[in-house]
Design a protein around this motif. Structure first.
Motif, PDB file in Angstrom:
ATOM      1  N   LYS A  55       0.841  -1.194   0.000  1.00 50.16           N
ATOM      2  CA  LYS A  55       0.000   0.000   0.000  1.00 50.16           C
ATOM      3  C   LYS A  55       0.884   1.256   0.000  1.00 50.16           C
ATOM      4  CE  LYS A  55      -3.185   0.762   3.314  1.00 50.16           C
ATOM      5  NZ  LYS A  55      -4.108   0.104   4.234  1.00 50.16           N
ATOM      6  N   SER A  58       2.598   1.850  -3.399  1.00 46.42           N
ATOM      7  CA  SER A  58       1.761   2.346  -4.485  1.00 46.42           C
ATOM      8  C   SER A  58       1.611   3.858  -4.452  1.00 46.42           C
ATOM      9  CB  SER A  58       0.395   1.665  -4.444  1.00 46.42           C
ATOM     10  OG  SER A  58      -0.236   2.005  -3.239  1.00 46.42           O
ATOM     11  N   LYS A  59       1.779   4.471  -3.262  1.00 46.95           N
ATOM     12  CA  LYS A  59       1.597   5.916  -3.236  1.00 46.95           C
ATOM     13  C   LYS A  59       2.882   6.682  -2.925  1.00 46.95           C
ATOM     14  CE  LYS A  59      -0.119   5.787   1.498  1.00 46.95           C
ATOM     15  NZ  LYS A  59      -1.193   5.553   2.380  1.00 46.95           N
ATOM     16  N   ASP A  60       3.980   5.964  -2.750  1.00 48.15           N
ATOM     17  CA  ASP A  60       5.224   6.629  -2.365  1.00 48.15           C
ATOM     18  C   ASP A  60       6.371   6.075  -3.197  1.00 48.15           C
ATOM     19  OD1 ASP A  60       7.504   7.551  -1.152  1.00 48.15           O
ATOM     20  OD2 ASP A  60       6.695   7.396   0.882  1.00 48.15           O
TER      21      ASP A  60
END
Ligand code: UDP
Ligand code: MG
Length: 308
Positions: A55, A58-60
């Motif tokens: 998780k 996916s955003k970092d």
């Protein structure tokens, strides 16, 4: 061009610590003039650790991961990180905040000054259980006495390695990995810094006393064959003692007291039996190492990764 730094964090069932550690490390690294990535090595966690890591990934864009097919142990997880990294400097640290991210600028500063290895030594912490401190002291004393390397007590798997050191480490094919010894053994320009260990944020230590004992034995037998020599001395001493016993047995026999010697016979058998078993155990340990090494199995198996 900015230099690149990889931070390797082996994690085994650290669900709730992933975000805390990642944020803390990023907060520090964002203040420094480096390109960096954090490589989480999921060592076969059985909880939600891997989902949490994915998780984050996916955003970092600073976060990468390697995930093992099962638990291969902390030292092998570090190896995977070394193998997969291509950075100018690699830093390894624990995923439970016991290795304070505030130390990162200091490690990097010492690296910039021309040191190839910046390793850390844990300041003795009163909060650590007494038994853990004492057994750890004893381990370092024995290891230093028996082997040709000199490890300061409290040496941790929290260190910075220059690219050229990592390149060498990658070539080491030893089955039983004991990084803190191997790194010391390599040479290069090394420097140590002390750090105040943090408290584990959540979860509990994965190292039981039994595992620490095994780790200690692995460390000692990886760097020394002196236990084999001690075995020979023990053999000599016990043989000598048993020769002394022969005249005593003869005299008892001829003076008609033979049967009264039962207790001493049992004691002697038990004593020498014990010594023999111990020596066999020592030899067996080295033989076992040879056996495992000869199979040349990989140190770890990767089931998933986002590093290409
Ligand atoms: N760890 C691992 N695989 C294992 C055991 C531990 O990757 O089989 C990781 C763990 O998640 C942590 C680090 O290694 O990030 C140090 O472990 P731990 O905190 O349990 O050890 P301690 O600090 O008590 O020596
Ligand atoms: Mg810990």
């Amino acid at each position: 061009m900015r230099k690149k730094v990889s931070i390797i964090i082996p994690v085994y069932n650290e669900t709730t610590n992933i975000n805390v550690v990642a944020t803390a490390v990023e907060n520090v690294m964002n203040t420094l003039p480096y390109d960096y990535n954090i490589i989480f090595v999921n060592d076969g966690s059985t909880d939600l650790t891997v989902q949490y890591i994915k998780k984050l990934c996916s955003k970092d864009s600073h976060i990468n991961y390697i995930s093992f097919s099962r638990n291969f142990g902390h030292q092998n997880a570090l190896k995977a990180g070394f193998d997969m990294s291509s950075a100018d400097a690699v830093i390894s640290m624990d995923g439970d905040m016991q290795h304070p991210p505030e130390m990162l600028p200091e490690l990097l500063r010492l690296w910039e000054l021309g040191n190839d290895v910046v390793y850390t030594i844990r300041k003795d912490h009163q909060e650590l259980p007494m038994v853990k401190r004492k057994t750890s002291d004893m381990f370092y004393r024995i290891l230093n006495r028996l082997s040709s390397i000199e490890l300061e007590k409290g040496t941790a798997d929290f260190r910075l390695l220059d690219k050229k050191v990592v390149d060498v480490l990658r070539e080491i094919k030893e089955y039983d990995l004991f990084w803190r010894g191997l790194v010391k053994w390599l040479g290069f320009r090394q420097i140590s810094v002390e750090y105040e260990p943090g408290v584990r944020v959540a979860g509990k230590s994965k190292y039981t006393y039994k595992m620490m004992m095994e780790f200690a034995l692995k460390g000692i037998t990886s760097f020394s064959t002196k236990p084999l020599i001690i075995a020979i001395y023990l053999g000599f001493i016990s043989a000598f003692l048993s020769f002394l016993y022969i005249p005593y047995a003869m005299v008892s026999y001829y003076s008609g007291h033979a049967i009264s010697g039962w207790a001493s016979v049992i004691v002697t058998i038990a004593f020498f039996g014990g010594i023999q078993l111990m020596i066999l155990g020592i030899i067996g340990m080295y033989l076992g190492k040879l056996f495992m090494q000869s199979k040349q199995r990989p140190h770890y198996i990767i089931s998933e990764t986002d590093i290409t």
